[in-house]
Design a protein around this motif. Structure first.
Motif, short mmCIF file in Angstrom:
data_model
loop_
_atom_site.label_atom_id
_atom_site.label_comp_id
_atom_site.label_asym_id
_atom_site.label_seq_id
_atom_site.Cartn_x
_atom_site.Cartn_y
_atom_site.Cartn_z
N PRO A 232 0.83 -1.21 0.00
CA PRO A 232 0.00 0.00 0.00
C PRO A 232 0.87 1.25 0.00
CG PRO A 232 -0.77 -1.58 1.63
CD PRO A 232 0.54 -2.10 1.13
N LEU A 233 0.32 2.32 -0.56
CA LEU A 233 1.10 3.55 -0.68
C LEU A 233 1.56 4.07 0.68
CD1 LEU A 233 2.22 5.75 -2.51
CD2 LEU A 233 0.00 6.91 -2.38
N TYR A 234 0.72 3.92 1.70
CA TYR A 234 1.11 4.43 3.02
C TYR A 234 2.33 3.69 3.57
CZ TYR A 234 -1.08 0.43 5.46
OH TYR A 234 -1.39 -0.82 5.94
N VAL A 235 2.50 2.42 3.19
CA VAL A 235 3.68 1.66 3.62
C VAL A 235 4.94 2.26 2.98
CG1 VAL A 235 4.85 -0.57 3.51
CG2 VAL A 235 2.40 -0.46 4.02
N ALA A 236 4.85 2.57 1.68
CA ALA A 236 5.99 3.19 0.99
C ALA A 236 6.35 4.52 1.63
CB ALA A 236 5.66 3.37 -0.49
N VAL A 237 5.34 5.32 1.95
CA VAL A 237 5.58 6.63 2.56
C VAL A 237 6.21 6.47 3.94
CG1 VAL A 237 4.51 8.73 3.42
CG2 VAL A 237 3.76 7.77 1.25
N LEU A 238 5.70 5.54 4.76
CA LEU A 238 6.25 5.33 6.09
C LEU A 238 7.69 4.83 6.04
CD1 LEU A 238 3.20 3.75 7.97
CD2 LEU A 238 4.14 6.06 8.24
N VAL A 239 7.97 3.92 5.11
CA VAL A 239 9.34 3.44 4.93
C VAL A 239 10.25 4.59 4.51
CG1 VAL A 239 10.84 1.98 3.51
CG2 VAL A 239 8.73 1.05 4.46
N GLY A 240 9.77 5.40 3.57
CA GLY A 240 10.55 6.55 3.11
C GLY A 240 10.84 7.53 4.23
#
Length: 460
Positions: free
Chosen positions: A29-37
């Motif tokens: 999910p996009l929120y996972v990518a943002v949190l990892v970033g």
């Protein structure tokens, strides 16, 4: 750099996860990518800010610009040429310094926040079912982490506005678009055969007037064009290089009238920040010509990247003849890229422009390599990952390994590092979107019908 081992572990782990995601077709999910970033950028921000080593331009160019704003002075003149762009970002630096945030943190906070916002924008730029995969891969991009969190260079700020301009200009619908679909050569030949040379100017004027004639739906198109132009103008306020993004972003707009609006707003935004210097930066009216001169002045320093280090023995050098030749070569190659990719998706044309710039440019800092990264990750080509990995390794060697040496050792390493970059030029050339020189979607390649949906892809 005191945290070289930790930084290296983060970069290598990120690359491994990005490649595994590609292999396994992960689509988190996009929120996972943002949190990892956010996690990796904040970690590297704190370690870089706590490090005894700080980039030279970050301390001696960017910091004086922010401090000048804090004192109510012109950031371009007060930094003695250290900052030679419009004062937009120094205004933000000044606010953060006024809040009492130490420079080692506040200077990087600007670029880290911009780079985090880029993560969902890369997803929007990519579109389609793999959008979240592309966002995840950009979140772990080594070059983005190095430039935003370690160097604190302002490339992410220019990119966040530039990529946003592309997303807005493209608007809703399919992520696949065509570029110029009108065959000018064929139409010109038909016009010459039917009417002769004398009628050509009148025919051209008639076509122009027809393209400028208002049609229903213009108001919505103009709003979109104005917002896209505002974003591109802000990108130009951060740095001057986003001028290379303008052809592609204009082609994504639906027609000539919208493109005129976008181009006008794009130019008006930098002009606003220039003429308001006396209001916001304390610049005297008679100092504005000097500010313009400093902004326009680019010293012909070569020897950092590509072909020029082989003429300077791997050292920096002031070589006007090499800089002039390389600059002219850039112009020629960019024009050729526009012609070759004129029918392609405008994002692919932009990617081609940015990559050919890297191949032929006579002067380049490692942070420049971030220019094409959001576009290449969003729309990967056959040689995308060799280019991403190669440029990231080269940049990381400079940022992480070479900073372990004293000044003498650093310059010795630089002679090898800069000349080794020539190996990457053919890789970047191969990474250009050669297989996408024509529109991917068959219906987008059809002749434009001004009254139907395909009008969105018309050159006029």
């Amino acid at each position: 750099m005191e945290y070289a081992v930790l930084t290296g572990i983060v970069l290598v782990t990120g690359v491994a996860l990005a490649l595994i995601a590609q292999w396994r077709d992960w689509r988190p999910p996009l929120y996972v990518a943002v949190l990892v970033g956010i996690a990796v950028r904040v970690l590297l921000l704190f370690t870089a800010a706590d490090d005894a080593w700080q980039p030279v331009d970050f301390i001696h160019s960017f910091k004086p610009a922010g401090e000048a704003v804090l004192r109510g002075e012109d950031p371009v003149l007060a930094s003695e040429g250290g900052w030679h762009f419009l004062p937009t970002i120094p205004y933000v630096y000044g606010i953060l310094l006024w809040l009492g945030i130490p420079w080692e943190y506040s200077g990087r906070l600007v670029t880290v926040v911009a780079d985090i916002v880029l993560i969902p924008l890369v997803a929007k730029l990519a579109g389609g079912p793999k959008a979240s995969l592309r966002a995840f891969q950009y979140a772990l991009s080594p070059l983005a982490l190095l430039v935003a969190s370690i160097h604190g260079q302002v490339e992410p700020v220019a990119l966040v506005f530039g990529v946003a301009a592309f997303v807005v200009a493209r608007g809703p619908g399919s992520p696949e678009r065509a570029g110029i679909t009108t065959d000018f050569v064929a139409k010109a030949r038909q016009g010459l055969a039917a009417h002769g040379w004398r009628a050509l100017p009148a025919r051209a004027l008639a076509l122009l007037l027809q393209a400028l004639k208002p049609v229903p739906g213009d108001r919505a198109d103009f709003k979109r064009a104005a917002l896209a132009g505002l974003l591109m103008g802000l990108a130009l306020c951060a740095k001057s290089w986003p001028i290379w993004l303008i052809p592609g972003f204009l082609l994504l707009l639906p027609h000539l009238r919208a493109r005129i609006v976008a181009l006008f707003v794009t130019g008006a935004v930098p002009l606003f920040f220039l003429v308001t210097l006396p209001v916001f930066a304390g610049t005297a009216l008679d100092q504005i010509p000097e500010v313009i001169r400093v902004i326009q002045d680019i010293r012909p320093i070569v020897g950092e990247w590509g072909w020029t280090p082989w003429f300077t023995e791997g050292n920096w050098d002031l070589r006007p003849e090499l800089a002039t030749f390389g600059t002219n070569l850039i112009y020629v190659c960019v024009v050729l890229a526009v012609l070759i990719w004129r029918r392609a998706d405008p994002i692919d044309m932009t990617l081609a422009i940015l990559l050919i710039f890297m191949v032929v440019t006579p002067r380049l800092g490692a942070q420049y390599l971030l220019w094409f990264m959001p576009f290449l990750i969003a729309r990967p080509t056959r040689f995308a990952w060799p280019a991403i990995l190669g440029t990231s390794f080269w940049a990381a060697y400079g940022y992480v390994y070479m900073t372990q040496y004293d000044q003498t050792g650093w310059f010795l390493q630089h002679t090898y590092w800069s000349r080794a970059s020539i190996v990457l030029l053919p890789v970047l050339f191969l990474a250009m979107p050669w297989e996408r020189r024509d529109p991917r979607v068959p219906e987008l390649a059809e002749p434009v019908n001004p009254t139907g949906p395909a009008r969105l892809n018309s050159v006029v």
